[in-house]
Design a protein around this motif. Structure first.
Motif, short mmCIF file in Angstrom:
data_model
loop_
_atom_site.label_atom_id
_atom_site.label_comp_id
_atom_site.label_asym_id
_atom_site.label_seq_id
_atom_site.Cartn_x
_atom_site.Cartn_y
_atom_site.Cartn_z
N THR A 62 -7.85 -1.26 3.24
CA THR A 62 -7.33 -0.88 1.92
C THR A 62 -6.63 -2.09 1.31
O THR A 62 -5.74 -2.68 1.94
CB THR A 62 -6.35 0.30 2.02
OG1 THR A 62 -7.03 1.42 2.60
CG2 THR A 62 -5.83 0.68 0.65
N ASP A 75 -3.94 3.24 -2.00
CA ASP A 75 -3.21 4.42 -1.54
C ASP A 75 -3.88 4.99 -0.29
O ASP A 75 -5.11 4.90 -0.12
CB ASP A 75 -3.18 5.50 -2.62
CG ASP A 75 -2.35 5.07 -3.84
OD1 ASP A 75 -1.16 5.38 -3.84
OD2 ASP A 75 -2.94 4.45 -4.75
N ILE A 76 -3.05 5.63 0.54
CA ILE A 76 -3.52 6.34 1.74
C ILE A 76 -2.84 7.70 1.76
O ILE A 76 -1.61 7.80 1.60
CB ILE A 76 -3.21 5.56 3.03
CG1 ILE A 76 -3.97 4.23 3.04
CG2 ILE A 76 -3.58 6.38 4.27
CD1 ILE A 76 -3.63 3.36 4.24
N ILE A 127 0.86 -1.18 0.00
CA ILE A 127 0.00 0.00 0.00
C ILE A 127 0.90 1.23 0.00
O ILE A 127 1.86 1.32 0.76
CB ILE A 127 -0.93 0.02 1.24
CG1 ILE A 127 -1.87 -1.19 1.22
CG2 ILE A 127 -1.73 1.31 1.31
CD1 ILE A 127 -2.71 -1.33 2.47
N GLY A 176 -9.91 2.44 -0.16
CA GLY A 176 -10.21 1.06 0.20
C GLY A 176 -11.63 0.67 -0.08
O GLY A 176 -12.27 1.18 -1.01
N CYS A 210 -7.31 11.69 6.94
CA CYS A 210 -6.75 10.41 6.51
C CYS A 210 -7.68 9.84 5.45
O CYS A 210 -8.81 9.45 5.75
CB CYS A 210 -6.61 9.44 7.69
SG CYS A 210 -5.95 7.82 7.22
N GLY A 215 -13.78 4.30 -1.08
CA GLY A 215 -12.82 4.77 -0.11
C GLY A 215 -13.47 5.65 0.95
O GLY A 215 -14.67 5.96 0.89
N ALA A 248 -7.33 2.48 8.33
CA ALA A 248 -7.23 2.66 6.88
C ALA A 248 -6.43 1.52 6.24
O ALA A 248 -6.79 1.01 5.16
CB ALA A 248 -6.58 4.01 6.56
N MET A 273 1.69 5.07 0.81
CA MET A 273 1.27 6.11 1.74
C MET A 273 1.85 7.44 1.29
O MET A 273 3.00 7.52 0.84
CB MET A 273 1.73 5.79 3.17
CG MET A 273 0.93 4.67 3.81
SD MET A 273 1.47 4.33 5.51
CE MET A 273 1.29 5.95 6.24
N ASP A 306 -8.35 7.19 2.12
CA ASP A 306 -7.91 5.95 1.47
C ASP A 306 -8.85 5.63 0.32
O ASP A 306 -9.93 6.20 0.21
CB ASP A 306 -7.87 4.79 2.48
CG ASP A 306 -9.25 4.45 3.04
OD1 ASP A 306 -10.09 3.95 2.28
OD2 ASP A 306 -9.48 4.70 4.24
#
Length: 414
Positions: free
Chosen positions: A303, A308-309, A268, A328, A324, A384, A299, A270, A326
């Protein structure tokens, strides 16, 4: 007196008509009166009042003159030791005294009647409220006290009803907490006990992998107990924030860098977008790290690999907002209001794989409220989520009492 007697005098002075006129005049006055003839000092007429017992007699003498001739004198005798008011004044004063007595008696009666009416207006609603309160004490907590009576009584009844609502919320929270706790603890305990019994009976081989699985279950059980302790402390406000001046940028960056390795393992990406200007705030850094860590962990759990976060900070005039975001699995509208409930998971199987207890967001909400802040989420299913936390920049005056007040509302929300 002199005018009345003189106007009707007849000759001679001893005439019966003069005596009758004197008696008629003398009856109007409650004081000794006599008529003395000129020259002889003979008392021709006198009323029946005796003044021989006066301690300090004083005689008022008025001449009776008719056609320029003095016929005699009217004597009025007063006792200087007694009240010298005229009979009319005395009668008037007695009338006033009687009136005062009547008015006082009427006022007392009116006050008594008003007191009884007011007492009844207060007593009846209070008696009714007492009956409902007795029902509540006996366990009937479904009924509320009706709002009747005076405004003050209604305010008291509102307070009782609010306490009853709060009590029911706390009681429901306690029952739900026990049910959730029993459910959550039963799973790892059952798994560990079953595997250990199987090893003891020789059914389950005592290999390194099997022992590792048992250890992971025990470790998850330990994390759950630790999380429950943190949640209990946060919701009960049994902690004191250690407020100090902190760089928000550095604090968030530290959490971000600490999760880079975990994110890389899960494939993932970040991203951290620092603010355009430095930002310092008076907060408890350990508690705020705990908040951001719980949100970021959440998160990562939801995800998928390749996702991506993004972490970012927005600086406002009196507060800062941590985001925050994401891409997901997202949260459906039906579940959006439940994410801060204790033990709630969007995807229970995935959360358990990563050792989640389902109370991280509940802890975060309690800690955010203790800072006088707000926490929320926006999400679209399979698109997300964006979690945000808004915290006042100046928390220097946060006290234990303030924390208690700010966390009291959590019991009904979580």
């Amino acid at each position: 007196m002199s005018f009345f007697f003189r106007a009707g005098l007849l000759d001679p002075l001893e005439a019966p008509e003069n005596g009758e006129r004197f008696e008629q005049m003398a009856q109007e006055y409650a004081t000794p009166v006599e008529f003395v003839e000129e020259g002889s000092s003979q008392v021709l007429y006198k009323n029946k009042l005796d003044y021989s017992g006066y301690e300090d007699p004083y005689i008022v003498e008025l001449p009776i003159v008719k056609d320029g001739e003095t016929l005699g004198y009217l004597h009025t005798i007063f006792d200087m030791k007694e009240d010298l008011s005229s009979p009319a004044v005395t009668t008037f004063e007695k009338g006033l005294e009687n009136s005062r007595i009547y008015i006082l008696a009427f006022a007392i009666l009116l006050a008594l009647i008003l007191s009884l009416i007011i007492a009844k207006n207060y007593a009846e609603p209070m008696k009714a409220s007492a009956r409902y309160a007795e029902k509540i004490l006996k366990g009937n907590r479904e009924e509320f006290v009706p709002r009747i009576g005076t405004e003050e009584t209604k305010q008291l009844i509102d307070s009782i009803n609010n306490l009853l609502i709060e009590f029911n919320n706390v009681e429901n929270w306690r029952k739900q907490m026990m049910e959730d706790l029993t459910h959550e603890l039963r799973t790892p305990l059952t798994s560990v006990l079953t595997r250990l019994e199987a090893i003891i009976d020789g059914v389950y081989p005592k290999t390194e992998k099997n022992l590792q699985d048992i250890y992971e279950e025990v470790e998850r059980f330990s994390r759950l107990v630790s999380d429950l302790q943190q949640l209990s402390e946060a919701e009960g406000a049994r902690f004191k924030l250690k407020i100090r001046k902190v760089s928000v940028d550095q604090l968030v960056r530290g959490v971000y860098e600490g999760f880079l390795f975990i994110a890389k393992q899960r494939k993932i990406k970040m991203h951290f977008n620092p603010p355009n200007m430095p930002c310092t705030a008076y907060i408890d850094p350990d508690r705020m790290i705990q908040v951001i860590t719980n949100i970021l962990s959440n998160a990562l759990k939801y995800t998928a690999p390749g996702g991506d976060i993004w972490l970012s900070i927005e600086i406002q005039e009196d507060s800062f907002i941590f985001y925050c975001q994401d891409n997901g699995i997202g949260i459906s509208e039906d579940e959006l209001n439940l994410v801060f409930n204790r033990f709630y998971r969007i995807d229970k199987s995935r959360s358990r794989d990563y050792g989640g207890s389902g109370i991280g967001l509940s802890i975060s909400k309690a800690l955010v409220h203790a800072h006088g802040g707000q926490i929320g989420v926006k999400s679209k299913f399979e698109k997300g989520s964006i979690f945000w936390v808004e915290i006042p920049i100046d928390n220097q005056l946060v006290s234990l009492e303030g924390q208690r007040k700010s966390t009291e509302d959590i019991h009904g929300a979580i």
